[in-house]
Design a protein around this motif. Structure first.
Motif, PDB file in Angstrom:
ATOM      1  N   THR A   1      -1.556  -9.937  -7.081  1.00  0.00           N
ATOM      2  CA  THR A   1      -0.355  -9.584  -6.525  1.00  0.00           C
ATOM      3  C   THR A   1       0.133  -8.598  -7.567  1.00  0.00           C
ATOM      4  O   THR A   1       1.063  -7.646  -7.181  1.00  0.00           O
ATOM      5  N   GLU A   2      -0.403  -8.321  -8.945  1.00  0.00           N
ATOM      6  CA  GLU A   2      -0.107  -7.171  -9.763  1.00  0.00           C
ATOM      7  C   GLU A   2      -0.293  -5.918  -9.016  1.00  0.00           C
ATOM      8  O   GLU A   2       0.436  -5.164  -9.074  1.00  0.00           O
ATOM      9  N   PHE A   3      -1.191  -5.923  -8.061  1.00  0.00           N
ATOM     10  CA  PHE A   3      -1.749  -4.720  -7.253  1.00  0.00           C
ATOM     11  C   PHE A   3      -1.015  -4.671  -5.900  1.00  0.00           C
ATOM     12  O   PHE A   3      -1.623  -3.733  -5.125  1.00  0.00           O
ATOM     13  N   ASP A   4      -0.261  -5.561  -5.381  1.00  0.00           N
ATOM     14  CA  ASP A   4       0.407  -5.299  -4.155  1.00  0.00           C
ATOM     15  C   ASP A   4       1.181  -3.933  -4.064  1.00  0.00           C
ATOM     16  O   ASP A   4       1.113  -3.451  -3.048  1.00  0.00           O
ATOM     17  N   ASP A   5       1.904  -3.357  -5.199  1.00  0.00           N
ATOM     18  CA  ASP A   5       2.249  -2.285  -5.157  1.00  0.00           C
ATOM     19  C   ASP A   5       1.606  -1.116  -6.047  1.00  0.00           C
ATOM     20  O   ASP A   5       1.443  -1.327  -7.151  1.00  0.00           O
TER      21      ASP A   5
END
Length: 163
Positions: free
Chosen positions: A41-45
């Motif tokens: 989820t760190e790389f969702d944005d």
């Protein structure tokens, strides 16, 4: 150096993990980044990664140093690379610290999940050690020198700061 708490990383899988991670950052490759970490989820944005990828075009001469982690299946990795930056003549040094843990399937991932207070304190203590701080000092001295001698790097730094 002799007596240092860190050593050259001799685990090929970890070296490959770090190289794949850096390459995925330069390409803003969300899928790969999410596969290489424990908390995708760190790389969702990806906005910040995409902006950085417009300027950081590559990592060269990457060397990984390792210190045993808090648990027997983990390592603190200090990655040292030269950056290729768009429109910058020199290749400043970059250092980042990664916590790598062995997964239940035997593979390694970058552990970007919330760590226990004990794990965080251990990592902070290792990073604060004088020999590890000497690596950070070397990076700073190199980049301070380039800031004084390379106008293209100086311009980049003044526009984008120390990200």
């Amino acid at each position: 150096p002799e007596g240092a708490s860190y050593s050259l990383c001799t685990i090929d899988e970890i070296n490959q993990l770090v190289n794949n991670y850096l390459l995925a950052r330069t390409k803003a490759d969300q899928g790969t980044l999410q596969r290489l970490v424990t908390d995708p989820t760190e790389f969702d944005d990806m906005a910040g990664i995409q902006i950085a990828a417009e300027y950081i075009t590559g990592y060269t001469r990457t060397t990984c140093y390792m210190v045993p982690g808090y648990t027997s299946d983990s390592y603190i990795i200090y990655e040292l690379s030269n950056l290729n930056i768009k429109d910058v003549n020199s290749n400043p040094l970059d250092i980042r610290s990664l916590y790598v843990t062995r997964q239940s399937d035997g593979t390694y991932k970058i552990n970007n999940s919330k760590l226990s207070d004990e794990e965080s304190a251990y990592i902070n203590d290792v990073t604060a050690a004088e020999d590890v701080q000497m690596i950070y000092k070397h990076v700073k001295e190199n980049n301070d020198y380039l800031q004084r001698t390379d106008e293209t790097f100086k311009k980049f730094q003044s526009m984008y700061g120390d990200n």
